[in-house]
Design a protein around this motif. Structure first.
Motif, PDB file in Angstrom:
ATOM      1  N   GLN A 271      47.071  44.793  28.450  1.00  0.00           N
ATOM      2  CA  GLN A 271      47.057  43.935  29.631  1.00  0.00           C
ATOM      3  C   GLN A 271      46.860  44.702  30.927  1.00  0.00           C
ATOM      4  O   GLN A 271      46.274  44.179  31.884  1.00  0.00           O
ATOM      5  N   ASP A 272      47.314  45.952  30.981  1.00  0.00           N
ATOM      6  CA  ASP A 272      47.182  46.733  32.213  1.00  0.00           C
ATOM      7  C   ASP A 272      45.790  47.329  32.390  1.00  0.00           C
ATOM      8  O   ASP A 272      45.479  47.893  33.441  1.00  0.00           O
ATOM      9  N   LYS A 273      44.947  47.191  31.377  1.00  0.00           N
ATOM     10  CA  LYS A 273      43.589  47.744  31.437  1.00  0.00           C
ATOM     11  C   LYS A 273      42.540  46.675  31.724  1.00  0.00           C
ATOM     12  O   LYS A 273      41.355  46.984  31.825  1.00  0.00           O
ATOM     13  N   VAL A 274      42.988  45.429  31.838  1.00  0.00           N
ATOM     14  CA  VAL A 274      42.049  44.312  31.948  1.00  0.00           C
ATOM     15  C   VAL A 274      42.358  43.483  33.192  1.00  0.00           C
ATOM     16  O   VAL A 274      43.519  43.191  33.490  1.00  0.00           O
ATOM     17  N   THR A 275      41.306  43.095  33.913  1.00  0.00           N
ATOM     18  CA  THR A 275      41.416  42.230  35.079  1.00  0.00           C
ATOM     19  C   THR A 275      41.022  40.814  34.694  1.00  0.00           C
ATOM     20  O   THR A 275      39.974  40.599  34.088  1.00  0.00           O
ATOM     21  N   ILE A 276      41.875  39.845  35.026  1.00  0.00           N
ATOM     22  CA  ILE A 276      41.582  38.435  34.749  1.00  0.00           C
ATOM     23  C   ILE A 276      41.325  37.712  36.067  1.00  0.00           C
ATOM     24  O   ILE A 276      42.092  37.834  37.024  1.00  0.00           O
ATOM     25  N   VAL A 277      40.228  36.947  36.106  1.00  0.00           N
ATOM     26  CA  VAL A 277      39.940  36.090  37.260  1.00  0.00           C
ATOM     27  C   VAL A 277      39.768  34.666  36.755  1.00  0.00           C
ATOM     28  O   VAL A 277      39.360  34.438  35.619  1.00  0.00           O
ATOM     29  N   SER A 278      40.095  33.685  37.605  1.00  0.00           N
ATOM     30  CA  SER A 278      40.113  32.304  37.133  1.00  0.00           C
ATOM     31  C   SER A 278      39.834  31.333  38.274  1.00  0.00           C
ATOM     32  O   SER A 278      39.530  31.741  39.409  1.00  0.00           O
ATOM     33  N   ILE A 279      39.965  30.041  37.946  1.00  0.00           N
ATOM     34  CA  ILE A 279      39.730  28.961  38.909  1.00  0.00           C
ATOM     35  C   ILE A 279      40.775  27.877  38.688  1.00  0.00           C
ATOM     36  O   ILE A 279      41.021  27.482  37.553  1.00  0.00           O
ATOM     37  N   ASP A 280      41.407  27.412  39.743  1.00  0.00           N
ATOM     38  CA  ASP A 280      42.304  26.252  39.722  1.00  0.00           C
ATOM     39  C   ASP A 280      43.106  26.140  41.017  1.00  0.00           C
ATOM     40  O   ASP A 280      42.896  25.237  41.788  1.00  0.00           O
ATOM     41  N   GLY A 281      44.088  27.052  41.201  1.00  0.00           N
ATOM     42  CA  GLY A 281      44.904  26.976  42.401  1.00  0.00           C
ATOM     43  C   GLY A 281      46.189  26.202  42.232  1.00  0.00           C
ATOM     44  O   GLY A 281      46.779  25.749  43.219  1.00  0.00           O
ATOM     45  N   SER A 282      46.659  26.065  40.988  1.00  0.00           N
ATOM     46  CA  SER A 282      47.960  25.425  40.770  1.00  0.00           C
ATOM     47  C   SER A 282      49.067  26.343  41.281  1.00  0.00           C
ATOM     48  O   SER A 282      48.855  27.555  41.446  1.00  0.00           O
ATOM     49  N   CYS A 283      50.250  25.787  41.489  1.00  0.00           N
ATOM     50  CA  CYS A 283      51.369  26.627  41.935  1.00  0.00           C
ATOM     51  C   CYS A 283      51.743  27.655  40.870  1.00  0.00           C
ATOM     52  O   CYS A 283      52.089  28.796  41.186  1.00  0.00           O
ATOM     53  N   ASP A 284      51.661  27.272  39.591  1.00  0.00           N
ATOM     54  CA  ASP A 284      51.897  28.239  38.518  1.00  0.00           C
ATOM     55  C   ASP A 284      50.837  29.331  38.539  1.00  0.00           C
ATOM     56  O   ASP A 284      51.130  30.511  38.311  1.00  0.00           O
ATOM     57  N   GLY A 285      49.586  28.931  38.794  1.00  0.00           N
ATOM     58  CA  GLY A 285      48.509  29.914  38.859  1.00  0.00           C
ATOM     59  C   GLY A 285      48.666  30.876  40.019  1.00  0.00           C
ATOM     60  O   GLY A 285      48.446  32.082  39.871  1.00  0.00           O
ATOM     61  N   VAL A 286      49.034  30.360  41.179  1.00  0.00           N
ATOM     62  CA  VAL A 286      49.254  31.221  42.342  1.00  0.00           C
ATOM     63  C   VAL A 286      50.395  32.194  42.065  1.00  0.00           C
ATOM     64  O   VAL A 286      50.331  33.374  42.437  1.00  0.00           O
ATOM     65  N   LYS A 287      51.441  31.722  41.400  1.00  0.00           N
ATOM     66  CA  LYS A 287      52.539  32.618  41.028  1.00  0.00           C
ATOM     67  C   LYS A 287      52.042  33.708  40.068  1.00  0.00           C
ATOM     68  O   LYS A 287      52.452  34.873  40.177  1.00  0.00           O
ATOM     69  N   ASN A 288      51.172  33.334  39.138  1.00  0.00           N
ATOM     70  CA  ASN A 288      50.613  34.327  38.225  1.00  0.00           C
ATOM     71  C   ASN A 288      49.768  35.359  38.955  1.00  0.00           C
ATOM     72  O   ASN A 288      49.717  36.522  38.545  1.00  0.00           O
ATOM     73  N   VAL A 289      49.125  34.944  40.025  1.00  0.00           N
ATOM     74  CA  VAL A 289      48.405  35.921  40.856  1.00  0.00           C
ATOM     75  C   VAL A 289      49.407  36.856  41.526  1.00  0.00           C
ATOM     76  O   VAL A 289      49.240  38.072  41.539  1.00  0.00           O
ATOM     77  N   ALA A 290      50.453  36.285  42.078  1.00  0.00           N
ATOM     78  CA  ALA A 290      51.483  37.097  42.736  1.00  0.00           C
ATOM     79  C   ALA A 290      52.135  38.068  41.758  1.00  0.00           C
ATOM     80  O   ALA A 290      52.485  39.200  42.124  1.00  0.00           O
ATOM     81  N   ASP A 291      52.269  37.646  40.490  1.00  0.00           N
ATOM     82  CA  ASP A 291      52.918  38.483  39.476  1.00  0.00           C
ATOM     83  C   ASP A 291      51.962  39.447  38.785  1.00  0.00           C
ATOM     84  O   ASP A 291      52.397  40.234  37.926  1.00  0.00           O
ATOM     85  N   GLY A 292      50.671  39.363  39.116  1.00  0.00           N
ATOM     86  CA  GLY A 292      49.715  40.293  38.535  1.00  0.00           C
ATOM     87  C   GLY A 292      49.123  39.863  37.201  1.00  0.00           C
ATOM     88  O   GLY A 292      48.374  40.620  36.583  1.00  0.00           O
ATOM     89  N   VAL A 293      49.438  38.662  36.750  1.00  0.00           N
ATOM     90  CA  VAL A 293      48.851  38.147  35.508  1.00  0.00           C
ATOM     91  C   VAL A 293      47.375  37.846  35.727  1.00  0.00           C
ATOM     92  O   VAL A 293      46.510  38.192  34.920  1.00  0.00           O
ATOM     93  N   ILE A 294      47.088  37.171  36.822  1.00  0.00           N
ATOM     94  CA  ILE A 294      45.720  36.883  37.263  1.00  0.00           C
ATOM     95  C   ILE A 294      45.481  37.684  38.536  1.00  0.00           C
ATOM     96  O   ILE A 294      46.346  37.740  39.413  1.00  0.00           O
ATOM     97  N   ALA A 295      44.312  38.311  38.648  1.00  0.00           N
ATOM     98  CA  ALA A 295      44.037  39.125  39.827  1.00  0.00           C
ATOM     99  C   ALA A 295      43.563  38.279  41.006  1.00  0.00           C
ATOM    100  O   ALA A 295      43.922  38.557  42.164  1.00  0.00           O
ATOM    101  N   ALA A 296      42.754  37.258  40.731  1.00  0.00           N
ATOM    102  CA  ALA A 296      42.226  36.396  41.789  1.00  0.00           C
ATOM    103  C   ALA A 296      41.864  35.052  41.181  1.00  0.00           C
ATOM    104  O   ALA A 296      41.416  34.975  40.029  1.00  0.00           O
ATOM    105  N   THR A 297      42.067  33.987  41.960  1.00  0.00           N
ATOM    106  CA  THR A 297      41.703  32.651  41.487  1.00  0.00           C
ATOM    107  C   THR A 297      41.093  31.868  42.634  1.00  0.00           C
ATOM    108  O   THR A 297      41.434  32.102  43.805  1.00  0.00           O
TER     109      THR A 297
END
Length: 360
Positions: A271-297
């Motif tokens: 997981q630390d070697k891969v960058t994930i980008v996505s589309i949506d903007g849900s509050c859960d998704g924004v939290k995942n960006v803040a937590d480093g799960v998703i890099a940008a959405t």
């Protein structure tokens, strides 16, 4: 969105649809019985794709609130799952029989087009939300994200983030058995934002295509369907890792599939070697960006889509015209915004702290 840009994208869709993996019985009813209302209320049926995806539930909540403001009698129905075209056809036919003034629908695929056209022929105002039908004039008007732009934003961010390094990409789309505009436009926008020449991506089944993007080389390692769900994203990512263990960039159609992809990467210890980008903007998704799960959405605004749709039918019943759209293309862009805490030069973005104020 201009007429030129819409048709350019439509032509691009035709050019690459051979490559891009394209890809409801009703349940639930949050409104009252439809039919003739002696009080003259506008009667509207909202047809969702399912009741599980937070995007759809946020959209439904927005529609309910707007209906209350505009004295609209709203019926909300949903398919068993995203992609059930026959279920949506059944709901359209039911709404027509009940004498509804308007239908708001997130069309699941091209098989729904005829039912939408038939409803309009019966005098029902048909408005598409989130998913533009193909052709776009199948609906009276569409209120949706410019999905090409949403994809392009995360592609531009990814290109700046990689800074010319070799990239091995996993494309996690929605379906494997149908073509829908949302999937195609997001995918193509992402590739264009990356600087990948779409004209090179036309051979069916050519999943390991390699070439140059702006500043470096790329390999498309895989292209897998997720149905837009977390478990689908996990399975798709697992399949991709069996094809190429060197994947370092993952594009996902939405944030639930991104969450599933991350769990697959985590299980594989990469997981630390891969960058994930996505589309949506849900509050859960924004939290995942803040937590480093998703890099940008890319954030969408489903509540705005719903509000515009409900009000448009209410206004139409009151004798007013539908909202003006660019160049008469029947498409109303509800906006998109890149959310990330890793700012890149030349890419306009909003932090997760600010994104948490506008998420859904």
């Amino acid at each position: 969105m201009t007429r030129t840009s819409w048709y350019r994208r439509a032509l691009t869709t035709l050019a690459v649809s051979a490559l891009l993996i394209p890809g409801l019985a009703a349940c639930g009813d949050s409104g009252t019985d439809a039919g003739t209302d002696p009080d003259g209320k506008a009667k509207v049926t909202l047809i969702l794709k399912d009741l599980q995806n937070p995007f759809f539930t946020a959209l439904a909540d927005g529609a309910k609130a707007e209906a209350a403001k505009n004295n609209v009698e709203l019926t909300v129905v949903a398919a068993k799952k995203d992609g059930d075209e026959q279920g949506q056809i059944d709901e359209i036919e039911s709404a027509v029989l009940k004498g509804q003034d308007g239908i708001l629908i997130l069309p699941s695929g091209p098989a729904v087009n005829k039912a939408m056209t038939d409803a309009r022929a019966q005098g029902v105002t048909v408005i598409a939300l989130d998913t533009p039908p193909d052709p776009i004039d199948t609906a009276d008007i569409t209120f949706a994200t410019d999905n090409f732009e949403a994809g392009k934003l995360i592609g531009q961010w990814s290109k700046a983030h990689l800074a010319g390094k070799p990239v091995v990409i996993a494309l996690l789309d929605q379906f494997s058995d149908r073509t829908i505009q949302t999937d195609l436009n997001r995918n193509q926008g992402f590739l264009e934002g990356m600087g990948i020449n779409l004209a090179d991506r036309t051979k069916k089944g050519d999943e390991a295509k390699t070439g140059d993007y702006d500043g470096g080389t790329y390999t498309i390692a895989c292209q897998e369907p997720t149905t837009g769900a977390e478990d689908g994203g996990r399975t798709a990512m697992e399949n991709c890792l069996t094809k190429n263990k060197d994947i370092n960039l993952v594009y996902t159609i939405n944030e639930p599939s991104a969450s599933g992809a991350y769990k697959a990467l985590q299980a594989a210890g990469v997981q630390d070697k891969v960058t994930i980008v996505s589309i949506d903007g849900s509050c859960d998704g924004v939290k995942n960006v803040a937590d480093g799960v998703i890099a940008a959405t890319s954030m969408q605004f489903p509540v705005k889509m719903a509000e515009l749709g409900v009000k448009a039918v209410a206004d139409k019943v009151a004798g007013k015209a539908l909202p003006a759209v660019s160049d008469g293309l029947d498409f109303y862009n509800t906006g998109t915004e890149l959310i990330t805490d890793q700012a890149k030069d030349g890419v306009t973005a909003t932090t997760t702290a600010d994104g948490s104020k506008t998420c859904w």
